[in-house]
Design a protein around this motif. Structure first.
Motif, PDB file in Angstrom:
ATOM      1  N   GLU A  93       0.820  -1.208   0.000  1.00  0.00           N
ATOM      2  CA  GLU A  93       0.000   0.000   0.000  1.00  0.00           C
ATOM      3  C   GLU A  93       0.854   1.259   0.000  1.00  0.00           C
ATOM      4  OE1 GLU A  93      -2.320  -3.320   1.889  1.00  0.00           O
ATOM      5  OE2 GLU A  93      -0.300  -2.483   2.115  1.00  0.00           O
ATOM      6  N   LEU A 101       0.960   4.125  -2.812  1.00  0.00           N
ATOM      7  CA  LEU A 101       0.779   5.534  -2.485  1.00  0.00           C
ATOM      8  C   LEU A 101       1.865   6.383  -3.133  1.00  0.00           C
ATOM      9  CD1 LEU A 101      -0.438   7.912  -0.877  1.00  0.00           C
ATOM     10  CD2 LEU A 101       1.010   7.217   1.055  1.00  0.00           C
ATOM     11  N   GLY A 135      -7.334   5.973   6.396  1.00  0.00           N
ATOM     12  CA  GLY A 135      -7.737   4.968   5.431  1.00  0.00           C
ATOM     13  C   GLY A 135      -7.595   3.534   5.895  1.00  0.00           C
ATOM     14  N   PRO A 167      -5.938  10.511   2.318  1.00  0.00           N
ATOM     15  CA  PRO A 167      -6.084   9.050   2.432  1.00  0.00           C
ATOM     16  C   PRO A 167      -4.886   8.279   1.904  1.00  0.00           C
ATOM     17  CG  PRO A 167      -7.308   9.834   0.536  1.00  0.00           C
ATOM     18  CD  PRO A 167      -6.775  11.061   1.247  1.00  0.00           C
ATOM     19  N   THR A 168      -4.779   7.039   2.348  1.00  0.00           N
ATOM     20  CA  THR A 168      -3.806   6.085   1.822  1.00  0.00           C
ATOM     21  C   THR A 168      -4.574   4.960   1.125  1.00  0.00           C
ATOM     22  OG1 THR A 168      -3.816   4.841   3.904  1.00  0.00           O
ATOM     23  CG2 THR A 168      -2.177   6.601   3.680  1.00  0.00           C
ATOM     24  N   PRO A 169      -3.905   4.133   0.336  1.00  0.00           N
ATOM     25  CA  PRO A 169      -4.612   3.105  -0.442  1.00  0.00           C
ATOM     26  C   PRO A 169      -5.416   2.109   0.377  1.00  0.00           C
ATOM     27  CG  PRO A 169      -2.434   3.459  -1.356  1.00  0.00           C
ATOM     28  CD  PRO A 169      -2.489   4.232  -0.061  1.00  0.00           C
ATOM     29  N   GLU A 170      -5.110   1.962   1.669  1.00  0.00           N
ATOM     30  CA  GLU A 170      -5.883   1.036   2.494  1.00  0.00           C
ATOM     31  C   GLU A 170      -7.359   1.404   2.558  1.00  0.00           C
ATOM     32  OE1 GLU A 170      -1.792   1.132   4.577  1.00  0.00           O
ATOM     33  OE2 GLU A 170      -3.002   2.419   3.297  1.00  0.00           O
ATOM     34  N   ILE A 171      -7.696   2.610   2.140  1.00  0.00           N
ATOM     35  CA  ILE A 171      -9.084   3.054   2.229  1.00  0.00           C
ATOM     36  C   ILE A 171      -9.987   2.274   1.292  1.00  0.00           C
ATOM     37  CG2 ILE A 171      -9.137   4.899   0.477  1.00  0.00           C
ATOM     38  CD1 ILE A 171     -10.470   6.602   2.825  1.00  0.00           C
ATOM     39  N   PHE A 175      -9.542   4.424  -3.889  1.00  0.00           N
ATOM     40  CA  PHE A 175      -8.527   5.294  -3.290  1.00  0.00           C
ATOM     41  C   PHE A 175      -8.256   6.544  -4.111  1.00  0.00           C
ATOM     42  CE2 PHE A 175      -3.882   6.154  -3.811  1.00  0.00           C
ATOM     43  CZ  PHE A 175      -3.752   7.032  -2.739  1.00  0.00           C
ATOM     44  N   GLU A 176      -7.973   6.386  -5.392  1.00  0.00           N
ATOM     45  CA  GLU A 176      -7.572   7.537  -6.205  1.00  0.00           C
ATOM     46  C   GLU A 176      -8.706   8.549  -6.316  1.00  0.00           C
ATOM     47  OE1 GLU A 176      -5.761   6.437  -9.885  1.00  0.00           O
ATOM     48  OE2 GLU A 176      -4.328   5.069  -8.953  1.00  0.00           O
TER      49      GLU A 176
END
Length: 689
Positions: free
Chosen positions: A210, A214, A356, A407-411, A415-416
């Motif tokens: 992740e 990011l 996230g 946010p970070t990709p864990e969300i 994400f984007e």
């Protein structure tokens, strides 16, 4: 690659070589009897992985490795954290089960402290690395005797280790926040090539997929987006000084807190601050137990294992006593004195936070360390003294701050899209909200009380008492909050009177400091919590203890330090659209409905500094009956916590203010703004999905 910080190995190389040689022998020795032999062999074996890294660092070959090689090494050194925690001595449950409670807690604590050494090696913190290894060997030697050492002997080694090195730990911790030369993070960020995510492995932290994703996404952002994010962050910081009427004259530094993966944005942040005459200081998060806080502060990566952090949050119970806390206080003062000039020249923190990660629901484990009642009081006393000391060297009346979050990709898979939505949320027009919020404030200032009632499952019924305005033409109770110290914009807030503030604050579910509370209920009388409960434990007693540890922070009670009405309906709708409310930080959630903060007031330690709204009115609600004790009994004036509890719009039945004439002036009904002039705030609701 380039090392983050070429720490001084002089004076430590001989000690390092000796301790490395000694630990290298442990796996081959007969060693202590079982099960302790297993603990020391496994811990020594893990240290051998560390020595491999150190050798490559010292001869420069580490930076010639491929990303694949770096990933293999990283997986090995962090395996016990990520994959095998339940059967690792890092886990106090496993350690206590294998070694007994007294030995297990002590040796699990030691193993957890050693786990930070990969980061120390990359940061050039050879002193911290060497002395912790020496402590490990000293304890190992105790177990080589024919007779098993008493747990008290092991505890005493740890106690005196922390006691003896407290001045070194404190001086390093304060120094790296105040003196640019103490940490190479800023220059590393400025110079590092972010084109490939391989650069992330220079930091020593665990780098999950992740974080790489990011960094790749941030690298792909348009220059205009990067600049917009950085400008919002730094301009908010400087706007805070303007709003508070604080001069930047004589200020040279700004302490920056951030997260791994945003380095491209931080390059622009560094440039922005330098253009304005401030040198940013990025500093690492703390890992040494004596200096560590419950919420990590500094430059850091993803929490590898929140349960592990939770399990070890009260490890100081193993060594805390009055004498040691007094020594820590002495060491902290000496550290501040060493950097007194730099501290006076520091303008305050700029915090770039993230969110996230999946909500964390901790397991309460009896094998983990717990502070005794006496230790809890010592910790509270220390918190009072440490905060007063920090303010002695960094006058709150001469500093400011700002906070923003992305946010970070864990969300999740969106994400984007969520990231770009947060750019919009964080850059809403200040003028529009300032105008609308003034209408809300003007109405609230007509009242003596505000009533807040929930609907549906929410059983909130709160009466909040407001300060009387002697000169309403030039005074106000509420601050008109736009995007300065607290980004995103969108709230009006006050420090209410405690007398007359009463009722029940209830939320079916809420995330506070990263922990999920279920069916949280707080009952107030004259502004103080008099009863509380939740559904987090197996029993009512266990649930109350959960609140005491994670919301009251071992205080018997807390006052209602803030009442606010959030107005950022754009953020609320975005959260519902992407189903991320439970993953948002309180920084954003507090703008998504009315919220109540328990603990210190909004203006703690700065109550005597005049604060004005854009319309020129002075905000007079900067104190309450507890904070006023700072003039007679300072130890009872502050609690060193301020936890916001938000009721989302869809759980609000009504909010109205009651005037002296007993008129009821409505601000909200059924989750919508009904006050004339606030209709624009309801427009985002039409976008709901």
């Amino acid at each position: 690659m380039k090392r983050i910080y070429d720490g001084d190995m002089d004076g430590f190389r001989e000690r390092y070589d000796l301790i490395r040689e000694r630990i290298s022998q442990i796996p081959e020795e007969a060693g202590p009897s079982e099960p302790f032999g297993d603990y020391f062999r496994k811990t020594a074996g893990w240290c051998l992985l560390l020595f491999e890294r150190c050798t490559k660092l010292l001869d420069g070959s580490f930076f010639d490795q491929s990303q694949e090689e770096l990933e293999i090494w990283q997986k090995a050194v962090y395996k016990e954290v990520n994959e095998t925690y339940e059967t690792s001595y890092l886990n106090p449950v496993y350690a206590v089960d294998r070694l007994g409670k007294e030995y297990g807690q002590l040796l699990s604590f030691l193993r957890e402290q050693l786990q930070s050494m990969p980061v120390w090696a990359m940061e050039g913190r050879w002193f911290d690395l060497v002395v912790h290894l020496e402590c490990f060997v000293e304890i190992y030697d105790l177990f080589l005797d024919d007779q098993l050492p008493k747990a008290r002997q092991v505890q005493q080694v740890i106690y005196w280790f922390i006691h003896d090195y407290a001045p070194d730990f404190a001086k390093r911790r304060i120094g790296e926040q105040m003196e640019p030369s103490m940490s190479g993070l800023t220059e590393w960020i400025w110079q590092v090539d972010t084109a490939s995510p391989t650069y992330l492995y220079q930091l020593g932290d665990y780098i999950p997929e992740e974080t790489k994703r990011l960094a790749i996404f941030v690298e792909s952002l348009a220059d205009t987006d990067v600049k917009k994010i950085a400008d919002t962050f730094t301009e908010g910081y400087f706007r805070g000084f303007d709003v508070m009427g604080i001069s930047l004259e004589g200020k040279k530094y700004v302490s920056v807190r951030g997260s791994i993966g945003f380095e491209r944005i931080f390059k622009q942040v560094i440039q922005n601050f330098r253009k304005q005459g401030l040198e940013p200081i990025f500093f690492p998060a703390e890992a040494v137990s004596l200096m560590r806080k419950n919420v990590p502060v500094g430059y850091q990566g993803k929490d590898m294992n929140p349960q592990m952090s939770f399990d070890h949050r009260q490890d100081s119970s193993l060594y805390m006593d009055k004498a040691l806390w007094e020594r820590k206080m002495w060491a902290l003062r000496a550290a501040y004195q060493s950097y007194s000039i730099q501290a006076a020249e520091n303008a305050g923190p700029a915090c770039f936070e993230t969110f996230g990660e999946p909500p964390f629901i901790p397991q309460i484990r009896p094998q983990a360390c717990r502070l005794s009642g006496r230790q809890q009081q010592l910790a509270l006393d220390y918190g009072n003294q440490a905060a007063a000391l920090a303010h002695e060297f960094m006058d709150p009346a001469e500093t400011s701050f700002t906070i923003i979050a992305f946010p970070t990709p864990e969300i999740g898979p969106d994400f984007e899209a969520i990231f770009r939505e947060m750019i919009r949320v964080n850059t809403l027009d200040n003028g529009t909200y300032q105008r609308i919020q003034k209408k809300i404030i003007d109405t609230l200032d007509l009242g003596k009380y505000v009533y807040i009632r929930g609907k549906g499952e929410n059983r909130t019924s709160m009466k909040v008492s407001l300060h009387p305005l002697a000169h309403p033409e030039k005074e106000t109770n509420f601050e008109n909050c736009t995007a300065d110290v607290n980004i995103p914009l969108g709230e009006v807030f006050t420090s209410p009177c405690l007398a007359g503030t009463e009722g029940i604050l209830h939320v079916p579910a809420v995330y506070l400091n990263g922990i999920r509370f279920v069916d949280l209920t707080l009952r107030f009388s004259d502004g103080m919590i008099v009863d509380y409960g939740c559904d987090n434990g197996h029993t009512a007693e266990e649930s109350r203890k959960f609140i005491e540890d994670n919301l009251l922070f071992n205080h018997e009670t807390l006052p209602l330090g803030e009442f606010a009405i959030g107005t950022n309906t754009t953020a609320y709708v975005a959260a519902r659209k992407y189903h991320i409310t439970e993953k948002l930080p309180i920084l954003i959630v507090e703008k998504m409905g009315p919220h109540f903060a328990v603990g210190d007031t909004c203006y703690s330690w700065s109550e005597d500094r005049p604060v004005f709204n854009p319309d020129g009115k002075e905000i007079i609600a900067r104190d309450n009956e507890v904070s006023l004790l700072r003039k007679t009994d300072p130890d009872k004036a502050y609690f060193h916590c301020h936890t916001d509890i938000t009721i989302p719009y869809d759980e609000i039945g009504e909010i109205f203010v009651v005037t002296e004439a007993e008129d009821m002036l409505y601000i909200m009904k059924n989750g919508r703004f009904v006050l004339e002039g606030c209709e624009e705030l309801n427009l985002p609701f039409s976008e709901e999905y």
